[in-house]
Scaffold this active site. Structure first.
Site, PDB file in Angstrom:
ATOM      1  N   GLU A  40      36.772  49.835  45.139  1.00  0.00           N
ATOM      2  CA  GLU A  40      37.469  49.420  43.912  1.00  0.00           C
ATOM      3  C   GLU A  40      37.198  47.951  43.595  1.00  0.00           C
ATOM      4  O   GLU A  40      37.025  47.575  42.449  1.00  0.00           O
ATOM      5  CB  GLU A  40      38.981  49.660  44.045  1.00  0.00           C
ATOM      6  CG  GLU A  40      39.378  51.120  43.973  1.00  0.00           C
ATOM      7  CD  GLU A  40      39.009  51.770  42.644  1.00  0.00           C
ATOM      8  OE1 GLU A  40      38.941  51.068  41.629  1.00  0.00           O
ATOM      9  OE2 GLU A  40      38.771  52.993  42.631  1.00  0.00           O
ATOM     10  N   TYR A 123      46.342  47.913  38.788  1.00  0.00           N
ATOM     11  CA  TYR A 123      45.358  48.998  38.686  1.00  0.00           C
ATOM     12  C   TYR A 123      44.777  49.336  40.069  1.00  0.00           C
ATOM     13  O   TYR A 123      44.742  50.492  40.483  1.00  0.00           O
ATOM     14  CB  TYR A 123      44.215  48.623  37.719  1.00  0.00           C
ATOM     15  CG  TYR A 123      43.022  49.514  37.944  1.00  0.00           C
ATOM     16  CD1 TYR A 123      42.979  50.784  37.407  1.00  0.00           C
ATOM     17  CD2 TYR A 123      41.964  49.116  38.774  1.00  0.00           C
ATOM     18  CE1 TYR A 123      41.922  51.646  37.666  1.00  0.00           C
ATOM     19  CE2 TYR A 123      40.905  49.959  39.041  1.00  0.00           C
ATOM     20  CZ  TYR A 123      40.887  51.219  38.478  1.00  0.00           C
ATOM     21  OH  TYR A 123      39.856  52.070  38.758  1.00  0.00           O
ATOM     22  N   ASP A 141      42.900  51.135  33.559  1.00  0.00           N
ATOM     23  CA  ASP A 141      42.013  49.983  33.377  1.00  0.00           C
ATOM     24  C   ASP A 141      41.313  50.192  32.044  1.00  0.00           C
ATOM     25  O   ASP A 141      41.661  51.115  31.298  1.00  0.00           O
ATOM     26  CB  ASP A 141      41.013  49.866  34.549  1.00  0.00           C
ATOM     27  CG  ASP A 141      40.047  51.038  34.590  1.00  0.00           C
ATOM     28  OD1 ASP A 141      40.288  52.048  33.893  1.00  0.00           O
ATOM     29  OD2 ASP A 141      39.040  50.954  35.320  1.00  0.00           O
TER      30      ASP A 141
END
Ligand code: SF4
Length: 379
Positions: A40, A123, A141
């Site tokens: 991520e 997020y 996002d």
């Protein structure tokens, strides 16, 4: 956004599509929160194809939180080198150190604990908690917001606070509580593969029949464009000092040196990493760089050994800044001694991962190496 009957059909469609067509990505092969977290962070502002080799190399060197926490920052940045946005790598390591210190090396499972870690916002926390632990947190996002804006035919600037809150509420309502991991990944996958920023492929879309933008003929025009910050042009002149052995001199990461030789603006542009002596210039780049060097090396500006030979220009972009890079070669019989500076073979700098340097520094090194007179010019 959708009534309950429609909602269950919508979830079924998207989950079925994701489970059948999802890409085989390295971070989807197990539920290790460390691996998901790393993916991520690397995927922020960076394309999947660009991330994969860095991701695999990084994991080979730092296979778990403990190894990452123990490493030196320079070593971590060396493996981040080339990916850009280096604060991500620095924060990743600081977060790993906090996980070791406060959570016995085990990735925390509450949202409050996760967002307290450096570099992790709402997020990223939602993505890690849902994918690794199956927690009911909906991700939002820019990618997911685009899909939701089209599904609901939402106009206006999506980042405007109230509109963003509305989108988060839609994401929360749509989340499939039985499969938060696949659900979130399904929405992300739809945005990445089908409902792309330009030319969404509505004919292949598994949820086309629920999409208001498609019904209204607005798929291509939503979301509406945001007002973008105007671009700023900057010119940097960099000195590639070169000795007879093909070695050059790099200044230390700006924060690490007590006596700052590097201007704050330049420090940010070289991502606070090892860099060539560099200065922002306005009119006469050679003259301004010469003045900067004379102070740095404590020699008179008119010193005849400071001969600056211009190399090919390069361009570099960092967010809203367009940078014109003007590298100059300075042949020296012996590299000067500067506290904290590093002497390194110029050729080692051109390839990724030899040292933690920014892409800007690598471009300067490549310009010097690409010069047709490079090998004959060595003093
Ligand atoms: S129908 Fe088109 S615009 Fe609507 S969600 Fe699918 S790809 Fe996106």
């Amino acid at each position: 956004m959708l009534q309950s009957r429609e909602l269950s059909a919508f979830r079924k469609q998207l989950l079925g599509w994701f489970r059948q067509f999802q890409r085989d990505l390295p971070w989807r092969r197990n539920k290790d929160p460390y691996r998901i977290w790393l993916s991520e962070i690397m995927l922020q502002q960076t394309r999947v194809a660009a991330v994969i080799p860095y991701y695999e190399r990084f994991l080979e060197r730092f296979p778990d939180v403990g190894t990452l926490a123990e490493a030196s920052q320079q070593e971590v940045l060396r493996f981040w080198s080339g990916l850009g946005y280096y604060s991500r790598g620095r924060n990743l390591q600081r977060a790993a150190q906090q996980i070791v210190a406060k959570h016995n090396g085990i990735f925390p499972q509450t949202e409050d604990d996760v967002v307290a870690l450096p570099g992790i916002g709402r997020y990223t926390a939602a993505a890690i908690l849902s994918i690794a632990f199956g927690a009911k947190h909906a991700v939002l996002d820019g990618n997911v917001a685009r899909v939701l804006a089209r599904l609901g035919a939402i106009h206006g600037d999506l980042r405007e606070a109230q509109r963003w809150q509305g989108l988060q509420k839609s994401a929360d309502d749509l989340l499939d509580p039985k499969s938060p991991s696949d659900w979130n990944q399904g929405l992300m996958e739809l945005g990445a593969m089908i409902c792309t920023p330009r030319s969404p492929q509505c004919l292949l879309c598994p949820v086309a029949k629920f999409c208001r933008a498609r019904q209204m003929g607005l798929a291509e025009s939503l979301p509406e464009k945001r007002k973008t910050r105007s671009r700023v042009e900057i010119t940097l002149a960099a000195a590639v000092l070169l000795d007879a052995r093909g070695r050059t001199l790099l200044l230390p990461p700006p924060h690490a040196s007590r006596k700052q030789a590097t201007h704050e603006e330049v420090a940010a542009l070289v991502s606070k990493m090892w860099h060539f002596p560099t200065v922002a210039v306005k009119k006469n780049s050679a003259l301004e760089l010469r003045e900067f060097l004379s102070k740095l090396l404590s020699v008179p500006a008119r010193d005849r050994t400071l001969r600056l030979e211009p190399l090919s220009r390069a361009r570099h972009c960092v967010t809203y800044r367009d940078i014109a890079l003007l590298p100059f070669r300075v042949l020296v019989p012996k590299l000067p001694r500067i506290s904290g500076a590093k002497l390194i073979s110029l050729s080692l700098l051109a390839s990724p991962s030899s040292l933690a340097v920014s892409n800007l520094t690598r471009k300067v090194a490549r310009a010097a190496l690409a010069d047709p007179t490079f090998s004959t010019a060595l003093p």
